[in-house]
Design an enzyme around this catalytic site. Structure first.
Site, PDB file in Angstrom:
ATOM      1  N   HIS A   5       0.836  -1.201   0.000  1.00 61.46           N
ATOM      2  CA  HIS A   5       0.000   0.000   0.000  1.00 61.46           C
ATOM      3  C   HIS A   5       0.869   1.248   0.000  1.00 61.46           C
ATOM      4  O   HIS A   5       2.059   1.190   0.281  1.00 61.46           O
ATOM      5  CB  HIS A   5      -0.969   0.025   1.197  1.00 61.46           C
ATOM      6  CG  HIS A   5      -0.303   0.074   2.532  1.00 61.46           C
ATOM      7  ND1 HIS A   5      -0.120  -1.027   3.326  1.00 61.46           N
ATOM      8  CD2 HIS A   5       0.234   1.112   3.229  1.00 61.46           C
ATOM      9  CE1 HIS A   5       0.492  -0.683   4.444  1.00 61.46           C
ATOM     10  NE2 HIS A   5       0.717   0.626   4.406  1.00 61.46           N
ATOM     11  N   HIS A  74       2.678  11.782  -7.437  1.00 65.82           N
ATOM     12  CA  HIS A  74       1.289  11.449  -7.702  1.00 65.82           C
ATOM     13  C   HIS A  74       1.070   9.950  -7.607  1.00 65.82           C
ATOM     14  O   HIS A  74       2.016   9.174  -7.553  1.00 65.82           O
ATOM     15  CB  HIS A  74       0.860  11.931  -9.099  1.00 65.82           C
ATOM     16  CG  HIS A  74       1.665  11.329 -10.209  1.00 65.82           C
ATOM     17  ND1 HIS A  74       2.797  11.934 -10.705  1.00 65.82           N
ATOM     18  CD2 HIS A  74       1.526  10.175 -10.895  1.00 65.82           C
ATOM     19  CE1 HIS A  74       3.322  11.171 -11.658  1.00 65.82           C
ATOM     20  NE2 HIS A  74       2.564  10.087 -11.788  1.00 65.82           N
ATOM     21  N   GLU A 122      -2.867  10.748 -11.299  1.00 64.25           N
ATOM     22  CA  GLU A 122      -2.677  10.766 -12.741  1.00 64.25           C
ATOM     23  C   GLU A 122      -3.492   9.638 -13.366  1.00 64.25           C
ATOM     24  O   GLU A 122      -3.452   8.504 -12.887  1.00 64.25           O
ATOM     25  CB  GLU A 122      -1.206  10.574 -13.087  1.00 64.25           C
ATOM     26  CG  GLU A 122      -0.935  10.519 -14.581  1.00 64.25           C
ATOM     27  CD  GLU A 122       0.520  10.240 -14.905  1.00 64.25           C
ATOM     28  OE1 GLU A 122       0.983  10.705 -15.966  1.00 64.25           O
ATOM     29  OE2 GLU A 122       1.206   9.541 -14.112  1.00 64.25           O
TER      30      GLU A 122
END
Length: 126
Positions: A5, A74, A122
């Site tokens: 994660h 991002h 993104e």
């Protein structure tokens, strides 16, 4: 090994869960309060943690806002129809900060949206 994660600190957990589940279509996989530490962890993603990498949303109860800094880039998500995906984000109240189009110095079609805390996501169309 595999990536499990990525953790993001968020100022308003309910707002962030709503964005990732309602706007980006992820599922809330699990959530746990840690009263002794005054924080909550919520894990969201597109599938089971045993199968895919997910996002860990960390809410420190006494911190309503974070400065993102200059090191963060991002999160990238693949989508088959980047234009429809951006339209759906806008329709659900999300913020598109870079419209779909080819990346600078390349041909890959990308777009960027921003979550409620200012983190960039993104979209990439294969």
């Amino acid at each position: 090994m595999r990536i499990l994660h990525t953790m993001l600190r968020v100022g308003d957990l309910e707002r962030s869960i709503a964005f990732y589940t309602e706007v980006l279509g992820m599922q809330l996989l699990r959530r746990k309060d840690f009263p002794e530490g005054r924080f909550t962890l919520a894990f969201v993603g597109y599938g089971a943690e045993s199968e895919q990498a997910v996002l860990e949303l960390t809410h420190n109860w006494d911190t309503p806002h974070y400065e993102l800094g200059t090191g963060y880039g991002h999160i990238a998500l693949e989508t088959d129809d980047i234009f429809a995906t951006c339209d759906a984000v806008r329709a659900k109240g999300g913020k598109v900060v870079r419209e779909p189009g080819p990346m600078k110095h390349g041909t890959t079609v990308i777009a960027f949206v921003e979550d409620p805390d200012g983190y960039k996501i993104e979209f990439i169309q294969p």
